[in-house]
Design an enzyme around this catalytic site. Structure first.
Site: not given
Ligand code: PMP
Length: 310
Positions: A157
């Site tokens: 991220k």
């Molecule tokens: N893809 C993106 C681009 C995101 O921002 C997120 C949210 N964090 C997710 C997928 C899902 O990831 P997670 O389940 O770890 O929150």
């Protein structure tokens, strides 16, 4: 009473005092890495349950490595800082926990990560539903393509790469949809603007591989585990084309903020019956139970935070 606090420059301070200078590098260039972690209020236990906190911090530290963000904390230290801040804030409701490592150097016109100082901050916010829709949501295929690993690493991220998600989400909502589904440059389905994607066809659950430029989602991993262990379903990771989604029995999205969100419509075509499909429903119900700390089989996914009394 609950108090809005932040962890900032090594101390817990009132959120209003956690301020940076306008010269801060991350503000100009998106040179930061963040996480989104949910703290789920469990009324019966009188505790906040932080969901898969350690896994979030492992991904966070991977992002820090990529972006040369040197912060003096291990995953265990970060977990401790987080539980302490959540306890001190004292919220008795669902929370969104946002750690951020950022290039804190007050320097602009410098594009060399290795020359720039880094810092870490953490904030905690009350947070309810992320997607503003009841039941199955309406999606469009974005006109924006998902960033490629050859451009900015999408598996972690990194703040700057969220411009891509923000362009897609904004376009979708202004056009009357709830969420955008993004394709890779090659036209494979990648993910939603803030969620991973799953498709159910003939009783088999499919999801795009991480090599199709999606974030290595923790909810994705949780959904895969629940589908296999609880429902005995096969999961196939493979490239998915857009037109396959039109013909799928079910499509759902997963994310910390979005939980498990059923997709009822894509590009104005109903998916399956257009509502919440049976596989999605089962994974969704199980997931919502697990994240609140109500299932002893998944107790190790939750960190219970007893709140300080006020
Ligand atoms: N893809 C993106 C681009 C995101 O921002 C997120 C949210 N964090 C997710 C997928 C899902 O990831 P997670 O389940 O770890 O929150």
């Amino acid at each position: 009473m609950p108090e809005a606090l932040a962890f900032f420059r090594g101390n817990v301070v009132p959120l209003a005092d956690a301020k940076v200078n306008v010269m801060t590098h991350a503000m100009h260039y998106g040179t930061a890495v963040f996480e989104g972690i949910r703290g789920n209020w469990n009324e019966d236990h009188g505790k906040i349950m932080i969901f898969r906190m350690r896994e979030h911090y492992v991904r966070f530290l991977q992002g820090c490595r990529m972006m040369m963000l040197d912060i003096p904390y291990s995953a265990d230290d970060l977990c401790e800082i987080t539980t302490d801040l959540v306890a001190k804030c004292g919220y008795r409701e669902d929370l969104y926990i946002r750690p951020l490592a950022y290039k804190s150097a007050e320097r602009v016109a410098n594009l060399k990560l290795h020359e720039l100082a880094s810092d870490f901050t953490l904030i905690v916010n009350p947070f309810g539903a992320y997607i503003d829709a009841e039941g199955a949501i309406r999606c469009c295929t974005s006109s924006w393509r998902r960033i490629d690993d050859t451009i900015i690493p999408p598996r972690v991220k990194i703040s700057g790469h969220y411009v891509n998600s923000i362009l897609a989400k904004t376009e979708a909502v202004l056009a009357g949809f709830d969420e955008a589904i993004m394709l890779t440059q090659d036209g494979n389905v990648s993910e939603g603007s803030g969620e991973n994607l799953f498709m159910v066809s003939n009783g088999v659950v499919h999801t795009p591989p991480v090599a199709d430029n999606n974030l290595v989602g923790i909810t994705r991993d949780s959904a895969i585990t629940l589908a296999k262990r609880e429902l005995g379903l096969d999961i196939v990771e493979r490239n998915i084309r857009r037109s396959e989604l039109y013909l799928a029995d079910e499509v759902f999205l997963t994310g910390t903020a979005a939980h498990v969100t059923p997709v009822g419509e894509l590009d104005s075509r109903p998916i399956g019956e257009g509502g919440i499909g049976p596989v999605t429903r089962q994974i969704m119900d199980k997931y919502l139970d697990v994240i609140r700390g109500n299932d002893p089989d998944y107790a190790d996914w939750c960190t219970a935070v007893p709140l300080e009394s006020w």
